[in-house]
Design a protein around this motif. Sequence first.
Motif: not given
Length: 207
Positions: A23-29, A33-45, A177-184
Motif C-alpha cells: 500500500g505504501l509503495q503504490k501510494r508513493y508510486d 509531487d508533494y509538499v509538507a511541513d517537517f520537524r526533525q529531532e536528532t539525538e546524538l548519543k 515528522y511530516l504534517d500538512g502534506m499536499r499532493r499533486g
Amino acid sequence: LALVLCFPPSAAGAQDADFVIEGLQKRYDSTDDYVADFRQETELKTLDRSLKFWGKVFFQRPGKMLWRYEEPKDQVILADGEHLFFYQPEEKQIIKSPLSNTFRSDVPLSFLLGMGNLKRDFKAALMESAKELFTLQLVPRRDSGGFGEISLGVEKGTFDILWARFHDLGDNVITIYLDGMRRGIGLKDSVFQLEVPGGVDIVEFGN
C-alpha cells in the motif's frame, strides 16, 4: 529515539507487513509531487545532545527533492535529479555529490524519489500500532551506508508517511515528522534548481 516492541514473527504478521509495504509503495508510486511541513529531532548519543530542526520539504518524482530549513535558518538540502547539494550558510559553502552515490535504492526514503523498492530492498515487520497508524520496521537487506533499523509511521487508509525514524550505526537517532502534506500540486522545475548565493563556494565530492 523511543523504540516500540515488535510482535514475535508469525505468518500473519508477515502478511500484514506485506499489505502495508504494498500500500505504501503504490501510494508513493502514484504521487508525482508533494509538499509538507517537517520537524526533525536528532539525538546524538555520543555527544549526549538533542537537536531540533524544522522547515518545508518538496518532492518530485523522479529524483528531485528540496528540504528548506527555517531552523537552522536558510540551510538547504537539494536534489535536482542528478546531484545532491547541501548548503550550510555559516560555512559559506555548498557540498555537491552525485545523487546516485548518496541515494542508492536501499538507502532510507530513496523510494520517495522513485529510486527504490521497499519490498525488494528491505525486510519488513509490522510493529505494535496505534488505532489509526501502522508502525513498520524496515531492515536493509544489505549495507545501507551507515543506517541500521528504520521505522515508519504510516497512516491507515491513506498510506501516508507521518513520521520516519532512523538509527545509524553509532546509535544516533533521527526522527522526521511530516504534517500538512499536499499532493499533486504541479511543482515547477525551478523549485529544484540550485541558486548559489554570492560569496559561497561549491565543493565537489565523489565525481
